[in-house]
Design an enzyme around this catalytic site. Structure first.
Site, PDB file in Angstrom:
ATOM      1  N   PRO A 135      21.216  80.061  16.412  1.00 21.00           N
ATOM      2  CA  PRO A 135      21.009  78.723  15.844  1.00 21.00           C
ATOM      3  C   PRO A 135      22.193  77.828  16.197  1.00 21.00           C
ATOM      4  CG  PRO A 135      20.736  80.431  14.172  1.00 21.00           C
ATOM      5  CD  PRO A 135      21.301  81.088  15.390  1.00 21.00           C
ATOM      6  N   CYS A 136      21.921  76.718  16.842  1.00 19.51           N
ATOM      7  CA  CYS A 136      23.024  75.880  17.342  1.00 19.51           C
ATOM      8  C   CYS A 136      23.155  74.551  16.599  1.00 19.51           C
ATOM      9  CB  CYS A 136      22.842  75.620  18.840  1.00 19.51           C
ATOM     10  SG  CYS A 136      21.306  74.781  19.248  1.00 19.51           S
ATOM     11  N   GLN A 137      22.444  74.372  15.489  1.00 21.89           N
ATOM     12  CA  GLN A 137      22.458  73.095  14.787  1.00 21.89           C
ATOM     13  C   GLN A 137      23.853  72.671  14.337  1.00 21.89           C
ATOM     14  OE1 GLN A 137      20.527  75.701  14.123  1.00 21.89           O
ATOM     15  NE2 GLN A 137      18.412  75.069  13.773  1.00 21.89           N
ATOM     16  N   LEU A 139      26.647  72.927  15.740  1.00 19.47           N
ATOM     17  CA  LEU A 139      27.566  72.452  16.766  1.00 19.47           C
ATOM     18  C   LEU A 139      26.904  71.521  17.776  1.00 19.47           C
ATOM     19  CD1 LEU A 139      27.691  74.520  19.737  1.00 19.47           C
ATOM     20  CD2 LEU A 139      27.476  75.951  17.743  1.00 19.47           C
ATOM     21  N   SER A 140      25.615  71.287  17.640  1.00 26.33           N
ATOM     22  CA  SER A 140      24.946  70.413  18.605  1.00 26.33           C
ATOM     23  C   SER A 140      25.052  68.949  18.190  1.00 26.33           C
ATOM     24  CB  SER A 140      23.463  70.798  18.739  1.00 26.33           C
ATOM     25  OG  SER A 140      22.759  70.421  17.581  1.00 26.33           O
TER      26      SER A 140
END
Length: 195
Positions: A135-137, A139-140
């Site tokens: 899950p990259c939320q 740091l995106s």
């Protein structure tokens, strides 16, 4: 001679990595086998199974009673929203049929469930490729627009910080003289380079 890849999909979701390999290998001398998935969201688990295996109940789930299904599923770190662990009382709200489908899907996809519970020794020795679309939320750039901006630091306790679990598994394998996967495939998250 065919090249064969034995794949473990961490953060497998509905299996986009497996679908990509299926498309890439079509008509080529490349063969792949998904050894294990690793996903805790019950909706994604069921969707993955249906997309990749079609309908049908695993033989070991067919005759289980509701209580047996609840007992087996309650011992696992499952989620019904992909963000937080599901309470056992939530599982009790599901019908017997739905519980059977969830448990069957776990069996049919060799699901390791929560990445936080997977030990290095749980990864098969013949893993050629380890994929992880974490899950990259947090740091995106898009996640930041929605208030997910706590980053990926080890101690941030964010969903994106689950990336460190992959390192933990690999270090455990190395420390126990277990074979490491030949290749690692991390999802392309542009902001990761800046963190």
């Amino acid at each position: 001679m065919k090249t064969k890849f034995n794949i473990v999909e961490l953060f497998s979701g509905i299996g986009s990595q497996a679908k990509a390999f299926e498309r890439l290998s079509a008509g080529k001398n490349v063969e792949f086998q998904i050894l294990n998935t690793c996903e805790w969201d019950v909706h994604a688990i069921v969707a993955y199974d249906y997309i990749h295996n079609g309908p049908g109940i695993h033989k070991n789930a067919v005759k289980l009673t509701r209580d047996q299904l609840l007992d087996k599923l309650s011992s696992l770190s499952l989620s019904n929203n992909g963000k937080v662990a599901m309470k056992p009382s939530t599982l009790k709200a599901y019908s017997t049929g739905v519980l059977r489908i969830i448990y069957s899907s776990i069996l049919k996809t060799n699901n390791l469930i929560s990445v936080e519970d997977v030990k290095g020794k749980d990864l098969p020795d013949d893993t050629t490729l380890l994929t992880y679309s974490f899950p990259c939320q947090d740091l995106s750039n898009v996640g930041a627009l929605h208030g997910y901006n706590k980053g990926i630091d080890r101690d941030a306790h964010t969903r994106s910080g689950l990336l460190w679990e992959v390192e933990r598994m690999l270090v455990e394998r190395k420390n126990n003289n277990l074979k490491l996967p030949e290749f690692l495939l991390l999802e392309n998250v542009t902001a990761l380079e800046a963190k």
